[in-house]
Design a protein around this motif. Structure first.
Motif, PDB file in Angstrom:
ATOM      1  N   MET A   1     -22.936  13.513 -18.771  1.00  0.00           N
ATOM      2  CA  MET A   1     -23.652  14.753 -19.033  1.00  0.00           C
ATOM      3  C   MET A   1     -22.792  15.710 -19.854  1.00  0.00           C
ATOM      4  N   ALA A   2     -21.515  15.789 -19.503  1.00  0.00           N
ATOM      5  CA  ALA A   2     -20.622  16.698 -20.225  1.00  0.00           C
ATOM      6  C   ALA A   2     -20.513  16.305 -21.691  1.00  0.00           C
ATOM      7  N   ARG A   3     -20.499  15.000 -21.974  1.00  0.00           N
ATOM      8  CA  ARG A   3     -20.385  14.556 -23.367  1.00  0.00           C
ATOM      9  C   ARG A   3     -21.648  14.898 -24.154  1.00  0.00           C
ATOM     10  N   VAL A   4     -22.801  14.790 -23.517  1.00  0.00           N
ATOM     11  CA  VAL A   4     -24.053  15.155 -24.189  1.00  0.00           C
ATOM     12  C   VAL A   4     -24.052  16.641 -24.522  1.00  0.00           C
TER      13      VAL A   4
ATOM     14  N   LEU B   1     -34.800  17.962 -25.571  1.00  0.00           N
ATOM     15  CA  LEU B   1     -35.325  16.779 -24.887  1.00  0.00           C
ATOM     16  C   LEU B   1     -34.191  15.880 -24.393  1.00  0.00           C
ATOM     17  N   ALA B   2     -33.156  15.718 -25.229  1.00  0.00           N
ATOM     18  CA  ALA B   2     -32.021  14.882 -24.834  1.00  0.00           C
ATOM     19  C   ALA B   2     -31.284  15.491 -23.641  1.00  0.00           C
ATOM     20  N   LEU B   3     -31.036  16.789 -23.705  1.00  0.00           N
ATOM     21  CA  LEU B   3     -30.352  17.460 -22.598  1.00  0.00           C
ATOM     22  C   LEU B   3     -31.177  17.397 -21.315  1.00  0.00           C
ATOM     23  N   ASP B   4     -32.468  17.620 -21.452  1.00  0.00           N
ATOM     24  CA  ASP B   4     -33.335  17.592 -20.271  1.00  0.00           C
ATOM     25  C   ASP B   4     -33.310  16.225 -19.612  1.00  0.00           C
ATOM     26  N   TYR B   5     -33.306  15.168 -20.436  1.00  0.00           N
ATOM     27  CA  TYR B   5     -33.310  13.820 -19.859  1.00  0.00           C
ATOM     28  C   TYR B   5     -32.049  13.579 -19.029  1.00  0.00           C
ATOM     29  N   PHE B   6     -30.895  13.874 -19.610  1.00  0.00           N
ATOM     30  CA  PHE B   6     -29.649  13.592 -18.901  1.00  0.00           C
ATOM     31  C   PHE B   6     -29.443  14.534 -17.715  1.00  0.00           C
ATOM     32  N   ARG B   7     -29.917  15.757 -17.827  1.00  0.00           N
ATOM     33  CA  ARG B   7     -29.819  16.664 -16.684  1.00  0.00           C
ATOM     34  C   ARG B   7     -30.662  16.174 -15.514  1.00  0.00           C
ATOM     35  N   ARG B   8     -31.833  15.647 -15.825  1.00  0.00           N
ATOM     36  CA  ARG B   8     -32.681  15.121 -14.753  1.00  0.00           C
ATOM     37  C   ARG B   8     -32.071  13.866 -14.134  1.00  0.00           C
ATOM     38  N   GLN B   9     -31.381  13.076 -14.952  1.00  0.00           N
ATOM     39  CA  GLN B   9     -30.722  11.894 -14.410  1.00  0.00           C
ATOM     40  C   GLN B   9     -29.605  12.275 -13.443  1.00  0.00           C
TER      41      GLN B   9
END
Length: 233
Positions: free
Chosen positions: A1-4, A29-37
């Motif tokens: 997440m930090a790298r994104v 959209l990319a940030l939202d996906y990884f945050r939800r993961q």
């Protein structure tokens, strides 16, 4: 997440080039996906997860980012990616294309094929199946490169020999991780290679590449019937 988050921050604030502007919607959209993961809430089902992941992949792809770095912190892809667009690579590519463009087409397919093989070997944790999104993404790239290679006409007899040798080596499994025969060049591909070889021998260098209008847009590959019709005329 930090790298994104780091990637998005750098793309947003650092100087890339004149008129550069990051795709803010894609970044969101990319940030939202990884945050939800990482933090939730979980996606409703696998289809929703896959669709969101595909949107994230598209953002990274369109902005030239390395998935190896994002997922695993592996910098190899970034290092090699920069080397690929370096002045040194440009000089080497120009020299190679000036000899015969078929050599560059062979190299492009070889890279695409290796990437596809790596993608299907990278199984989803807890299963024996590859990631379907990666499998489709890299499979399409390999098919595109294979279609371009099979329908490109060598401009020299040496280039023709390289093409025929490469196709034979692929079929014999030289580049296969398992060493088994590889049938990625199917009947239509081989027919196109034969047609290209005939064009090369006949000196028809003006037909070096098939017109884009002859492409089968639904499959991403070239229309063999159109090529045969062109030759008949």
């Amino acid at each position: 997440m930090a790298r994104v988050e780091q990637i998005v921050g750098f793309l947003r604030t650092c100087y890339i080039r004149e008129v550069w502007k990051m795709d803010e919607q894609g970044a969101t959209l990319a940030l939202d996906y990884f945050r939800r993961q990482v933090h939730g809430p979980a996606f409703a089902d696998e289809d929703e997860d896959a669709a969101a992941y595909h949107q994230a992949l598209e953002f990274f792809r369109s902005h030239g980012q390395s998935l190896d770095w994002i997922h695993d912190g592996n910098p190899v892809g970034m290092i090699c990616g920069l080397a690929k667009v370096s002045p040194r690579a440009g000089v080497l590519a120009a020299n190679r294309v000036s000899v015969d463009p078929i050599l560059a087409a062979i190299e492009t397919h070889q890279i695409a094929s290796a990437d596809y093989s790596a993608a299907i070997c990278d199984v989803v944790p807890g299963t024996l199946d590859p990631d379907p999104i990666k499998e489709e993404l890299f499979g399409d790239r390999e098919a595109e490169a294979r279609g371009e290679l099979a329908t490109s006409v060598p401009t020299t007899l040496a280039g023709l020999l390289h093409l025929l040798t490469y196709v034979e080596e692929v079929s014999d499994g030289k580049y296969s991780a398992s060493g088994r025969r590889d049938n990625s060049f199917d009947r239509d591909d081989l027919l196109n290679v034969i047609i290209s070889a005939q064009d090369c021998v006949k000196g028809r260098n003006e037909s070096r590449h098939r017109s884009p209008t002859n492409r089968n847009r639904s499959s991403g590959q070239y229309c063999r019937v159109c090529r045969s019709a062109d030759r008949a005329r």
